[in-house]
Design a protein around this motif. Structure first.
Motif: not given
Length: 301
Positions: A210, A212-214, A216-218, A220-221, A223-224
């Motif tokens: 969990s 790691e996924l959080k 990764d999401g942050e 990704y956000a 980077e975008q």
């Protein structure tokens, strides 16, 4: 012809042919003794003067009367030994009780009847020794999990040892492996502890995943967002370069024209709004708008 004369004639005939009658009766009895019909599920062991002479297969067979005799009638059907229970000790010193069952059939009865007296008892003893030997090489967990390999090893060794008895082992089964109550309670406690450990590991792995996924999401956000800012900066830079190119090409007049155009567009937007038919602006703004309209008029001409 009287009755007495008939009896005299019959006695004379029998007396003269008694040898033939005895011979005929003997031949009939010998023929009956010579013919042997063997059922499909059996084999006959024939002895001549007390010694093995031949084995009769199912079907029609002929032997020599008086000289030969059927000494043994052996069933060749598959047999099952009663379930046997024997104690064994594993390599980690755990006492277990093993229930086994063996299926076999006799394929060479001449070996079975002359080499072994109690076939079932001999097979039971052999199986007990093999099972104890195989389990003694394994730990308890291996006995429980690798039962198929234990069965295969038992069958293979048993087949090799009973080959001299004319027997074919068709199946050897390990029906059950029983433990005493103390060992069973200890195993249950160990199993519960292992389950609790696995549950904790699973929960920790889930939490780790969990996080790691959080992350990764942050990431990704971020980077975008960085990509969006980069695109916006490139667009602004491109617009600035276009304006600079226009000023270089057409001078200050082009820049003033763009400013005047923006002013007119702003005024139109204010006039299009609801309740905005009357607009109050400063005097210097009106002068600026007048200069813009003049410039626009000059550009249009």
């Amino acid at each position: 012809m009287t009755l007495d004369s008939f009896e005299d004639i019959l006695l004379q005939f029998v007396g003269s042919n008694i040898l033939l009658i005895v011979l005929a009766v003997f031949l009939v009895i010998a023929l009956l003794m010579a013919v042997r019909i063997v059922p499909q599920s059996e084999k006959f062991v024939v002895e001549r003067f007390g010694k093995l002479h031949s084995v009769l297969s199912p079907g029609f067979n002929v032997i020599v009367p008086i000289l030969d005799r059927v000494a043994h009638r052996i069933s060749i059907l598959e047999r099952q030994l009663p379930t046997m229970t024997q104690d064994a000790i594993t390599s980690d010193n755990v006492l277990v009780q093993v229930d086994t069952s063996v299926f076999y059939r006799i394929i060479e009865p001449e070996k079975t009847v002359y080499r072994i007296r109690d076939v079932d008892g001999a097979i039971a003893t052999t199986v007990a020794g093999i099972v104890r030997s195989e389990i003694g090489r394994m730990e308890l967990d291996q006995v429980q999990s690798n039962r198929s390999s234990l069965i295969e090893a038992t069958k293979q060794q048993l087949a090799n040892q009973v080959d001299d008895w004319g027997i074919e082992v068709t199946r050897a089964e390990i029906l059950d492996v029983n433990l005493d109550e103390a060992t069973r309670a200890a195993m249950l406690q160990q199993l519960n502890a292992e389950r609790a450990r696995r549950a904790q590991v699973t929960e920790a792995e889930g939490l780790k995943r969990s996080v790691e996924l959080k992350a990764d999401g942050e990431l990704y956000a971020a980077e975008q967002a960085a990509k969006a800012r980069k695109v916006q900066a490139e667009a602004e830079a491109y617009a600035t370069s276009v304006v600079a190119d226009a000023i270089n090409a057409h001078g200050l007049e082009a820049a003033q024209y763009q400013v005047a155009l923006k002013q007119v567009e702003s005024l139109n937007k204010l006039g299009e709004g609801n309740g905005s038919q009357t607009i109050v602006v400063p005097a210097n703004a009106l002068e600026a708008f007048g200069n813009a309209f003049k410039m626009l008029g000059g550009r249009s001409s």
